[in-house]
Design a protein around this motif. Structure first.
Motif, short mmCIF file in Angstrom:
data_model
loop_
_atom_site.label_atom_id
_atom_site.label_comp_id
_atom_site.label_asym_id
_atom_site.label_seq_id
_atom_site.Cartn_x
_atom_site.Cartn_y
_atom_site.Cartn_z
N GLY A 83 8.73 -4.70 21.56
CA GLY A 83 8.55 -5.99 22.18
C GLY A 83 7.13 -6.50 22.17
N LEU A 84 6.18 -5.68 21.70
CA LEU A 84 4.78 -6.10 21.68
C LEU A 84 4.38 -6.74 20.35
CD1 LEU A 84 3.21 -2.98 23.42
CD2 LEU A 84 3.82 -5.18 24.44
N GLY A 85 5.26 -6.67 19.35
CA GLY A 85 4.98 -7.31 18.08
C GLY A 85 4.15 -6.51 17.11
N ILE A 86 3.83 -5.26 17.45
CA ILE A 86 3.08 -4.41 16.53
C ILE A 86 3.98 -3.25 16.13
CG2 ILE A 86 1.07 -2.91 16.24
CD1 ILE A 86 -0.40 -4.69 18.22
N PHE A 87 4.05 -3.00 14.83
CA PHE A 87 4.87 -1.91 14.31
C PHE A 87 3.96 -0.75 13.91
CE2 PHE A 87 7.20 -5.78 13.81
CZ PHE A 87 8.49 -5.44 14.15
N GLY A 88 4.37 0.47 14.23
CA GLY A 88 3.64 1.66 13.84
C GLY A 88 4.33 2.33 12.68
N MET A 89 3.53 2.78 11.71
CA MET A 89 4.09 3.40 10.51
C MET A 89 3.37 4.69 10.17
SD MET A 89 4.32 -0.13 8.36
CE MET A 89 2.91 -0.85 9.22
N GLY A 90 4.14 5.74 9.97
CA GLY A 90 3.59 6.98 9.46
C GLY A 90 3.57 6.88 7.95
N VAL A 91 2.41 7.20 7.37
CA VAL A 91 2.20 7.03 5.94
C VAL A 91 1.71 8.34 5.34
CG1 VAL A 91 0.74 5.83 4.26
CG2 VAL A 91 1.68 4.57 6.19
N VAL A 92 2.27 8.70 4.19
CA VAL A 92 1.79 9.86 3.45
C VAL A 92 0.99 9.35 2.26
CG1 VAL A 92 3.89 10.10 2.03
CG2 VAL A 92 2.44 12.08 2.43
N PHE A 93 -0.15 10.01 2.00
CA PHE A 93 -0.99 9.62 0.88
C PHE A 93 -0.40 10.15 -0.42
CE2 PHE A 93 -4.89 9.87 3.88
CZ PHE A 93 -4.67 8.59 4.33
N GLY A 94 -0.59 9.38 -1.47
CA GLY A 94 -0.21 9.78 -2.83
C GLY A 94 -1.47 9.97 -3.65
N LYS A 95 -1.43 9.45 -4.87
CA LYS A 95 -2.56 9.61 -5.78
C LYS A 95 -3.79 8.88 -5.27
CE LYS A 95 -1.51 8.08 -9.75
NZ LYS A 95 -1.19 7.69 -11.12
N MET A 96 -4.95 9.55 -5.49
CA MET A 96 -6.23 8.91 -5.21
C MET A 96 -7.26 9.53 -6.14
SD MET A 96 -7.51 10.48 -1.53
CE MET A 96 -5.94 10.63 -0.72
N SER A 97 -8.29 8.79 -6.44
CA SER A 97 -9.35 9.29 -7.31
C SER A 97 -10.18 10.34 -6.58
CB SER A 97 -10.25 8.13 -7.74
OG SER A 97 -11.02 7.68 -6.64
N GLY A 98 -10.98 11.06 -7.33
CA GLY A 98 -11.89 12.03 -6.72
C GLY A 98 -12.87 11.38 -5.77
N LYS A 99 -13.35 10.18 -6.13
CA LYS A 99 -14.28 9.44 -5.27
C LYS A 99 -13.61 9.09 -3.95
CE LYS A 99 -15.87 4.79 -4.66
NZ LYS A 99 -14.86 4.53 -3.64
N ASP A 100 -12.38 8.60 -4.02
CA ASP A 100 -11.67 8.22 -2.81
C ASP A 100 -11.33 9.45 -1.96
OD1 ASP A 100 -11.75 5.43 -3.28
OD2 ASP A 100 -10.08 5.62 -4.67
N ARG A 101 -11.00 10.56 -2.59
CA ARG A 101 -10.76 11.82 -1.86
C ARG A 101 -12.02 12.23 -1.13
NH1 ARG A 101 -7.79 14.19 1.29
NH2 ARG A 101 -6.03 13.81 -0.04
N SER A 102 -13.17 12.07 -1.78
CA SER A 102 -14.45 12.42 -1.15
C SER A 102 -14.72 11.56 0.08
CB SER A 102 -15.61 12.26 -2.14
OG SER A 102 -15.49 13.20 -3.17
N VAL A 103 -14.36 10.28 0.02
CA VAL A 103 -14.54 9.39 1.16
C VAL A 103 -13.68 9.86 2.33
CG1 VAL A 103 -14.16 7.04 2.02
CG2 VAL A 103 -15.25 7.39 -0.22
N VAL A 104 -12.40 10.12 2.07
CA VAL A 104 -11.49 10.59 3.12
C VAL A 104 -12.00 11.92 3.69
CG1 VAL A 104 -9.15 11.41 3.64
CG2 VAL A 104 -9.48 9.35 2.24
N ASP A 105 -12.41 12.83 2.81
CA ASP A 105 -12.92 14.13 3.27
C ASP A 105 -14.16 13.97 4.14
OD1 ASP A 105 -10.86 15.44 1.98
OD2 ASP A 105 -12.09 16.10 0.28
N ALA A 106 -15.04 13.03 3.81
CA ALA A 106 -16.25 12.80 4.60
C ALA A 106 -15.87 12.27 5.99
CB ALA A 106 -17.18 11.82 3.89
N TRP A 107 -14.91 11.35 6.04
CA TRP A 107 -14.45 10.86 7.35
C TRP A 107 -13.89 11.99 8.18
CZ3 TRP A 107 -11.34 6.26 4.90
CH2 TRP A 107 -12.21 5.21 4.60
N LEU A 108 -13.07 12.84 7.55
CA LEU A 108 -12.46 13.96 8.27
C LEU A 108 -13.51 14.98 8.72
CD1 LEU A 108 -9.26 14.39 6.10
CD2 LEU A 108 -9.36 13.57 8.46
N TYR A 109 -14.51 15.21 7.89
CA TYR A 109 -15.59 16.12 8.26
C TYR A 109 -16.29 15.62 9.52
CZ TYR A 109 -19.93 18.75 8.14
OH TYR A 109 -20.99 19.55 8.49
#
Length: 125
Positions: A83-109
């Motif tokens: 009723g609030l108008g916002i939908f939540g979605m669980g998302v699984v990652f697929g293919k990503m470049s090495g550069k993009d993996r490094s960005v995600v890994d840095a955020w997680l670190y």
């Protein structure tokens, strides 16, 4: 946003609270503005005004501070807006470049270090 208990029990990797802007581009070219609420090394939890159906594969671009990454992704579960108008979605990652993996890994670190520092902090009485 709260994730569904059955999925939380099946997770191998921890998710961290993570607030970032994102854009999902569907295969037909439709663009959906979203926001991340959580992230892990294998996926994330998005909030959006328009739901993306379960099973939909899309291109996800995430912006956080001065960095961004682009990832192929797929919706694996959907929560109604309650009723609030916002939908939540669980998302699984697929293919990503090495550069993009490094960005995600840095955020997680950074998120892991922040969590560890917070758990070591004990207020003095």
């Amino acid at each position: 946003m709260v994730t569904s208990a059955p999925f939380a029990k099946r997770r191998v990797n921890p998710r961290f609270p993570f607030f970032a802007d994102a854009e999902a581009t569907l295969q037909d070219g439709t663009s959906v503005r979203t926001q991340l609420a959580e992230i892990s090394c294998q996926g994330c939890y998005l909030g959006a005004l328009a739901p993306i159906p379960v099973g939909t594969e899309f291109h996800l671009r995430i912006w956080h501070n001065i960095t961004s990454c682009e990832i192929e992704a797929k919706v694996i579960y959907l929560h109604s807006g309650g009723g609030l108008g916002i939908f939540g979605m669980g998302v699984v990652f697929g293919k990503m470049s090495g550069k993009d993996r490094s960005v995600v890994d840095a955020w997680l670190y950074d998120l892991t270090a922040t969590r560890a520092a917070a758990s070591r902090y004990t207020p003095r009485n």
